[in-house]
Design an enzyme around this catalytic site. Structure first.
Site, short mmCIF file in Angstrom:
data_model
loop_
_atom_site.label_atom_id
_atom_site.label_comp_id
_atom_site.label_asym_id
_atom_site.label_seq_id
_atom_site.Cartn_x
_atom_site.Cartn_y
_atom_site.Cartn_z
N GLU A 146 0.85 -1.21 0.00
CA GLU A 146 0.00 0.00 0.00
C GLU A 146 0.88 1.24 0.00
O GLU A 146 0.68 2.18 0.78
CB GLU A 146 -0.90 0.02 1.24
N CYS B 202 -10.43 0.80 7.38
CA CYS B 202 -9.88 2.10 7.76
C CYS B 202 -10.50 3.26 6.98
O CYS B 202 -10.68 4.36 7.50
CB CYS B 202 -8.36 2.10 7.55
O1 FUB Z 1 -2.71 -0.02 9.24
C1 FUB Z 1 -3.85 0.75 9.52
C2 FUB Z 1 -4.54 1.11 8.24
O2 FUB Z 1 -4.96 -0.08 7.58
C3 FUB Z 1 -3.66 1.80 7.24
O3 FUB Z 1 -3.63 3.17 7.35
C4 FUB Z 1 -4.26 1.37 5.95
O4 FUB Z 1 -3.40 1.55 4.87
C5 FUB Z 1 -4.59 -0.07 6.22
O5 FUB Z 1 -3.48 -0.87 6.06
ZN ZN Z 2 -7.88 3.22 4.41
#
Ligand code: FUB
Ligand code: ZN
Length: 677
Positions: free
Chosen positions: A346, A442
């Protein structure tokens, strides 16, 4: 002016009246917030469970057992980052489920509710949020510790895996929610919970104590917010500590990893920080120049750094924020205001690697970019920051949510072929349709909190100046040099770039700064004869003694523009996209049929584009009709043949604002279109 430090206004002082944005903020209030409460309670059929209420209640029982003097034995000791009930078994009411950071989903929801309450009180909504607040307070351990994962899986291991286990991330979200809840209700229940957890953290980490910093940033900006809310210096010191320890040898992440390895009889790893670029912990923050690693983490770190630079007057920190900004905006930003090009981790990719179909562009990362931009604006009034903030908000942030308020995108590609992303595992992260909820959810509550706090992005102010960053119809109350003014901002960017700011009530001496948007060729400002104006860094600063009836007017040209990317971007070579004002456009199958890779456009036709109104998901949006071509595919076309000019027919290509795509069923979508002459 370059040292101007502004702050957002309390949300009670800003009422959004803009038809477009009002629709979005009301959608959050009427649909998203109630729906998300159902999701947090695992009551949405067919959606991935949240486990939020489940975990809070289970932790509260564990805490009650401990308080009653009983030894609490966790049901499942776990180190795993995500836990689900074993296939085919009923959930154990006392086990932790979901991702280690599951607590944060409900914190974000409370924060969004708090903003909505500041805008408009609502006893029923407040009562519902109070239930959630009470659940959180009941799950807090006697020493202030508050993280249901470790309470339920083995408290003795708390704070031993800061790199991956998100306790400090959950603390950050708790704190953001607590400050908002305090501001909305005047209550200090959640604020005290955040303070007690903060004290628990500070007893363990800090100068002269253990070294450590968040594996996923947010605590930094949250602590600064807690400091600004309470005036308690210790929070700002803790934020400074977390920033200063990051990326310094020996790496705290390596040390904690080695402690675990030692316990398992494994050889230690090198303790140099350079291995931790994914977590932005590979060098001291003041030396950072390139955005790296996990995109949301990087954006949240930049936001915290900008806050720290502001409150500490830290010039080196500010230089790093500016350099990171250049890295993001000049080399790693999608035209749609998204960041984080690769699904692998990501993360940010290398400069100019901005693929369309495999893009990650997480909704949270665009939200983080808006946070960062707003904080850079607080440091320095510079139009570029507002341009990027606007681009993120109007495009990728809003694209994260369907117009029914009940479906969401996590990943925001710039090109989608449903047939490909449903069958090709290289595209398995790309969904052709918004989802009802996510195991890792999230993004949806993050959209709810940023859209609910929109007023804090439209205006900021200093003692002496009201800054107007976004042209979103609203009324605002601001104190300038002790005088109180109520002003109305009339604008409707779905229509045109006409902007009028009118003083409704009050009298004050001071400056009003209006952004000159980067998408406009300029607007020509009109203001009272007694006022003086000058343009600087993308803002027009108008100083005067303001009285009822005074107006400032501008008419920003909002032509349809064909936009090209730098030739360094391999993916979009020979392609253009269309934009008008803050909106970036895309073509959808619903308007243009299948096989949209066959469409061709001539950039010069931007001038001939027709602007039409289109109803999408209950919202009227400005769409474009652009003359173009569609390449013909002969029935007997071989896979390869000697080149000849492709036969094509005229086509009118309909384009809709990117945020609005996929509100009319599943289909292809493209932002970038190949150019024809
Ligand atoms: O790790 C917490 C949240 O979940 C991150 O900000 C997102 O990218 C997802 O991985
Ligand atoms: Zn998110």
């Amino acid at each position: 002016m370059s040292n101007l430090h502004s702050r957002p206004l309390p949300l009670e002082q800003v009422q959004v009246t803009d038809a477009f944005w009002r629709h979005e903020t009301e959608l959050i209030r009427q649909a998203v917030i109630p729906y998300q409460w159902e999701a947090l309670n695992d009551r949405v059929p067919g959606a991935a469970p949240s486990w939020w209420v489940h975990n809070m209640k289970a932790a509260a029982r564990a805490v009650a057992a401990k308080k009653a003097g009983g030894a609490y034995v966790p049901r499942h000791r776990s180190d795993s980052i995500v836990t689900q009930p074993p296939e085919g078994t009923a959930p154990d009411p006392d086990a932790f489920y979901g991702w280690v950071f599951q607590d944060s989903d409900g914190y974000k929801w409370i924060e969004a509710v708090a903003y909505q309450l500041m805008i408009r009180p609502d006893a029923a909504l407040r009562a519902r949020a109070q239930q959630a607040v009470d659940m959180i307070c009941a799950a807090q351990e006697e020493d202030g510790y508050l993280d249901t994962f470790y309470t339920l899986t083995g408290r003795e291991r708390a704070f031993t895996c800061l790199k991956d286990h998100h306790e400090l991330y959950c603390f950050g979200h708790l704190t953001e929610a607590a400050v908002a809840w305090h501001q909305a209700t005047g209550q200090d229940d959640l604020l005290n919970a955040a303070r007690r957890f903060g004290d628990c953290i500070a007893r363990r980490f800090g100068p002269g104590r253990e070294r450590g910093c968040p594996g996923h940033e947010i605590a930094e900006m949250a602590l600064i917010r807690l400091y600004e809310e309470t005036g308690e210096e210790k929070w700002r010191h803790l934020a400074d500590f977390f920033l200063d320890v990051r990326g310094v040898d020996p790496s705290t992440f390596a040390l904690e990893e080695n402690a675990r390895r030692q316990a398992q009889g494994q050889a230690p790893l090198p303790v140099t920080a350079e291995r931790y670029a994914y977590y932005q912990a590979h060098m001291p923050v003041r030396d950072m120049r390139e955005a790296t690693g996990h995109a949301v983490r990087q954006m949240y770190l930049c936001s915290g750094m900008a806050d720290a630079a502001r409150i500490n007057g830290d010039a080196e920190m500010r230089r790093a924020c500016e350099a990171l900004w250049r890295s993001v905006v000049d080399e790693k930003l999608y035209i749609t205001g998204g960041v984080g090009a690769t699904h692998v981790g990501e993360a940010f990719s290398r400069p100019y690697d901005l693929p369309s179909d495999t893009a990650y562009s997480e909704t949270c990362a665009a939200i983080g970019l808006a946070f960062y931009a707003r904080r850079m604006l607080q440091l320095e009034l510079r139009g570029e920051y507002a341009d990027v903030m606007e681009r993120a908000l109007y495009n990728t942030v809003l694209a994260g949510m369907a117009q029914d308020g009940e479906h969401f995108f996590y990943v925001n590609p710039l090109e989608v072929d449903p047939a490909a992303c449903e069958t090709d595992t290289r595209l398995s992260h790309v969904k052709a349709e918004r989802q009802r909820w996510f195991g890792c959810a999230c993004c949806p509550p993050n959209i709810a909190r940023i859209v609910s706090s929109l007023g804090q992005y439209i205006f900021t102010q200093t003692e002496d100046m009201l800054c107007v960053h976004l042209f979103i119809g609203s009324t605002v109350r601001a104190r300038l040099n002790g005088g109180e003014l109520t002003l109305r901002l009339d604008a409707d960017l779905t229509r045109d770039g006409k902007v009028t700011l009118t003083v409704l009530r009050g009298e004050a001496e001071g400056a009003i700064a209006l952004r000159i948007p980067g998408w406009s060729a300029g607007g020509g400002f009109q203001y009272p004869k007694t006022a003086q104006a000058r343009e600087e860094n993308g803002y027009c600063l108008i100083r005067g003694v303001w009285q009822p009836g005074d107006t400032i007017q501008a008419d920003f040209a909002m032509p349809v523009q064909a936009v090209t990317a730098s030739p360094r971007v391999r993916e979009t070579m020979g392609q253009v996209c269309f934009a008008r004002g803050p909106w970036v456009y895309c073509a959808e199958e619903a308007d243009n049929g299948k096989d949209m890779h066959l469409l061709r456009v001539c950039p010069g036709e931007a001038a001939n584009a027709q602007i039409i109104k289109k109803e999408i998901g209950g919202l009227t949006v400005p769409a474009l009709c652009v003359p173009g071509k569609r390449v013909r595919v002969p029935a007997d076309a071989p896979l390869y043949a000697p080149w000849a000019p492709p036969a094509s027919e005229d086509a009118v290509i309909t384009l809709v604002p990117y945020f609005a795509w996929n509100n009319r069923g599943k289909g292809e979508m493209r932002v970038w279109l190949p150019v024809t002459r």
